[in-house]
Design an enzyme around this catalytic site. Structure first.
Site, PDB file in Angstrom:
ATOM      1  N   HIS A  86       1.380  17.373  -1.047  1.00  0.00           N
ATOM      2  CA  HIS A  86       0.162  16.746  -1.571  1.00  0.00           C
ATOM      3  C   HIS A  86       0.018  15.298  -1.111  1.00  0.00           C
ATOM      4  O   HIS A  86      -1.072  14.736  -1.167  1.00  0.00           O
ATOM      5  CB  HIS A  86       0.033  16.897  -3.098  1.00  0.00           C
ATOM      6  CG  HIS A  86       0.895  16.010  -3.918  1.00  0.00           C
ATOM      7  ND1 HIS A  86       2.103  16.406  -4.453  1.00  0.00           N
ATOM      8  CD2 HIS A  86       0.718  14.733  -4.334  1.00  0.00           C
ATOM      9  CE1 HIS A  86       2.616  15.408  -5.160  1.00  0.00           C
ATOM     10  NE2 HIS A  86       1.792  14.389  -5.100  1.00  0.00           N
ATOM     11  N   ASP A 222       6.399  21.890  -2.424  1.00  0.00           N
ATOM     12  CA  ASP A 222       5.538  20.731  -2.190  1.00  0.00           C
ATOM     13  C   ASP A 222       6.159  19.730  -1.207  1.00  0.00           C
ATOM     14  O   ASP A 222       6.606  18.658  -1.600  1.00  0.00           O
ATOM     15  CB  ASP A 222       5.252  20.066  -3.554  1.00  0.00           C
ATOM     16  CG  ASP A 222       4.063  19.127  -3.488  1.00  0.00           C
ATOM     17  OD1 ASP A 222       3.678  18.725  -2.373  1.00  0.00           O
ATOM     18  OD2 ASP A 222       3.527  18.779  -4.557  1.00  0.00           O
ATOM     19  N   SER A 659       5.810  10.485  -6.121  1.00  0.00           N
ATOM     20  CA  SER A 659       5.706  11.715  -5.347  1.00  0.00           C
ATOM     21  C   SER A 659       6.303  11.502  -3.976  1.00  0.00           C
ATOM     22  O   SER A 659       6.010  10.503  -3.317  1.00  0.00           O
ATOM     23  CB  SER A 659       4.257  12.123  -5.193  1.00  0.00           C
ATOM     24  OG  SER A 659       3.904  12.905  -6.277  1.00  0.00           O
TER      25      SER A 659
END
Ligand code: ARG
Ligand code: GLU
Length: 724
Positions: A86, A222, A659
């Site tokens: 992402h 991810d 992230s």
């Protein structure tokens, strides 16, 4: 009393004694010695200096700010970067077409020549950080006004950063911590030649999509990979085909070892924004007003886009990135509200404020300094709510459609057209610029997009008007009542269908030959008729007031936080996240979500098969992955039970920006990539609860399994330093 508060002074916070800490905290790497003992007690085998050392290579040299809001890390000595899917999403989408759909099918560069340059993407490496509180606050005294204070600070910052960047190609930023009680300088290198190397298909990289987002148990692969390029001297350079892979000072070793519940882990990265010191007034507004309003508006927007995305692959690509961003906040805030209410965060804050008041009242000089603080907060928060609510409805609802975003540019054109000081030339330029941006808007199946955009406009204006605009803007209410018998939807539909912005031919005609004298053509347009007064009031006065009050708040918080630090001398404080490098640490651990629901600490490929649904884009499992699963062909990536682990949770205190951050074990080896938090714990930006707050990480073994067994990208595996 209030005047007194504006007269400010500074505290230099004394060194805090080391005491045992909870899992909460995002620690400054430069002060990590304070945590070292605690970390070692919890299972760390390395030292604080192994993590951050300004003079020798340390783990920090493997960590980067990826883009402007994520973290990445070097996993090979050829500049190979690992981050989340992402985090690379925008790049993956923007290099995709319906024919060459890397988002849906994945992308793997088989050699360096196949890597795709990503214009505009940067990675930032920290060279060193430094406490510059004394230098920045030099010359600041207790009896200055806020603006005098700010002037001195700005001057100092300019001088200090200038000195730090002279002739070395570095950039330096100085950021306040503890609301300006202290200041930290970050000296960094910015690399601009970054290329896309690999990304799994969306049904792995975003498996579970927005349904699973923020949730545990999770099965998302991810991750994506990039490579940093440098000039021949290993220095940052603009993109050039002559550039060579950057050789990092440090690369992370990857560990395939099994993990147990209780194992020590730490996360090293760039957390963006937390607000641990908020007062009860602020928390109440967030939980009762702002979060619920944004959630409602975004629900309406997402309904429209999601339907459109399910119609055609082209529409899926067109809206994918926008929707991912809108949906992400939308879901997080829902978890936040629940968490704040469950913990009675407002009550807890009020309790604390009572204690604070008792402490203040114990001494006369404290009373003088801090006695009026909480009242002043209450007062400003009340004032602010008017401006913040306005901003919220304008930005989230009023400007949700592409058409209204374009309208802002038209309003600016009106403004400069009316000004005597703006030349005709300038006005023409501006009109051409708008035309250029409209070209993008009209290109590529505008007919279909217009229908979607109109729905966005209609749905958001409905909320804007009913929940806010009707009571706030008399001119609008009167117009709708008079000309449309109160039927606001009819009016909004009229606007959308009749503004020149949604009529390509008309727009070209008006803008291509635009000059000052034609300003009435713009003013009379239906969208300007409504947006002019609304935007005008916001832009002219209200935005200014919003900023002024926000600044006042910051000043109050500076005093408040300084006082809290005196009051709780024994406590080891950490500054709120501010998108600078931090270490957070904890243990791998499951959690009890609610009555009778206990979550285990890791998921496996088995769970992916259980979630499989070939009819839903985000839950498709490809044959290739199924074959590997059926054959249990996991190679060296399986765990000791023969399972293929996918994700795990731990008690590390993380937030947005973390992230892509490496999750490291006690030896400092890479065992996972942070990519999310659990829904039950998203209030941790404001209040942390160690019973339920968990960070969610991709197990590095699943990541390597996908690269190796699924994609067959052995070239990448060969670059890595893997310990078994
Ligand atoms: N919740 C994660 C973060 O805050 C991941 C977001 C991307 N995934 C998504 N399904 N939108 O950024
Ligand atoms: N997905 C988030 C990010 O992009 C991390 C999750 C969180 O907010 O903790 O940084």
């Amino acid at each position: 009393m209030k005047k007194k508060l504006i007269v400010l002074f500074l505290f230099l916070i004394p060194l805090m004694p080391v005491i045992t800490m909870a899992d909460e905290g995002m620690w400054l790497p430069i002060l990590l010695q304070r945590n070292e003992k605690d970390m070692q007690k919890k299972g760390m085998k390395i030292t604080a200096k192994d993590i951050y050392d300004a003079n020798h290579s340390s783990l920090k040299d493997a960590i980067m700010l990826f883009g402007s809001g994520c973290t990445g890390e070097f996993i090979s000595n050829q500049g190979l970067v690992l981050t989340n899917h992402h985090c690379g999403y925008y790049q993956i989408v923007s290099h995709s077409t319906v024919e060459n759909d890397y988002l849906t099918n994945g992308f793997w560069a088989r050699n360096k020549n196949e890597e795709i340059p990503c214009k505009g993407l940067t990675v930032t490496l920290l060279v060193y950080m430094k406490d510059v509180s004394n230098e920045v606050l030099n010359g600041v005294t207790n009896n200055m006004t806020e603006s005098q204070r700010q002037q001195i600070i700005n001057g100092n910052i300019k001088a200090i950063t200038k000195q730090a960047t002279e002739n070395n190609g570095y950039i330096a930023t100085i950021k306040p911590i503890y609301y300006g009680n202290q200041y930290m300088m970050y000296v960094s290198q910015v690399f601009k030649d970054v290329r896309l190397v690999g990304a799994p298909p969306s049904n792995i990289g975003k498996f579970g999509g927005d349904t699973d987002n923020w949730m545990w148990p999770r099965h998302t692969g991810d991750f994506s990979m990039f490579r940093v390029y440098a000039n021949k001297n290993n220095e940052p350079a603009e993109y050039s085909k002559d550039n060579v892979p950057y050789i990092p000072k440090k690369t992370l070793k990857i560990s395939l070892k099994d993990k147990k519940e209780g194992d020590f882990t730490f996360v090293f990265g760039y957390p963006g924004h937390t607000q641990q010191f908020l007062t009860s007034y602020a928390v109440e507004q967030i939980a009762d007003v702002y979060d619920p309003a944004i959630i409602k508006i975004r629900t309406a927007i997402l309904d429209v886009y999601n339907k459109a995305m399910n119609e055609t692959p082209a529409q899926r690509l067109r809206y994918a990135s926008t929707v991912a961003t809108i949906a992400n906040g939308w879901k997080k805030w829902q978890g936040e509200v629940k968490g704040l209410n469950r913990l009675d965060a407002v009550g807890q804050k009020q309790e604390f404020e009572k204690e604070f008041t008792i402490w203040v009242n114990k001494k006369k000089d404290r009373q003088e300094e801090y006695g009026g603080l909480l009242d002043a907060f209450e007062d400003i928060y009340k004032k602010l709510s008017y401006y913040k609510t306005e901003y919220l409805y304008i930005s989230e609802a009023g400007l949700a459609s592409d058409m209204t975003k374009q309208a802002i540019d038209i309003l600016n054109l009106i403004e400069i057209s009316r000004s005597d000081t703006t030349s005709e030339e300038k006005v023409k330029q501006q009109a051409n610029k708008i035309l250029e941006s409209l070209n993008k808007y009209y290109s590529y199946d505008y007919g279909t997009h217009k229908q979607v955009d109109k729905k966005i406009f209609m749905e958001t204006m409905k909320i804007f008007y009913n929940d806010y605009g009707k009571s706030k803007y008399a001119f609008l209410r009167e117009k709708i009542d008079r000309d449309y018998k109160g039927n606001s939807e009819k009016y909004f539909e009229y606007i959308y269908d009749n503004t020149f912005l949604t009529n390509e031919k008309k727009a070209r005609k008006i803008l291509s030959k635009y000059k000052k004298s034609k300003v009435d053509k713009l003013i009379d347009d239906p969208i300007c008729e409504i947006m002019s007064p609304i935007w005008g009031q916001y832009k002219k006065e209200d935005r200014e007031n919003l900023l002024i009050n926000d600044d006042k708040l910051d000043s109050l918080y500076r005093v408040y936080v300084g006082a809290i630090m005196q009051m709780e001398k024994e406590k080891d404080f950490y500054p709120d996240a501010n998108l600078t490098l931090r270490v957070t640490y904890g243990n791998i651990k499951g959690f009890k979500a609610r009555d009778a629901v206990n979550y285990e600490y890791y998921t496996t490929l088995e769970g992916i098969m259980q979630k499989e649904d070939s009819n839903i884009y985000d839950y498709v499992v490809e044959k290739k992955l199924k074959d590997l699963y059926n054959k249990k062909d996991y190679g060296r990536y399986q765990n000791s039970k023969g399972q293929m682990p996918v994700a795990f949770i731990a008690t590390n205190h993380t937030t947005g920006g973390n992230s892509g951050s490496p999750v490291l074990d006690g030896e400092g080896n890479l065992i996972g990539v942070n990519f999310d938090r659990n829904w039950e714990g998203t209030m941790s930006d404001i209040i942390y609860d160690k019973e339920v707050c968990r960070n969610i990480s991709l197990d590095i073994r699943y990541c390597l399994f996908i690269i190796d067994k699924f994609a067959g990208a052995k070239n990448l595996i060969d670059e890595m330093d893997i310990v078994e």
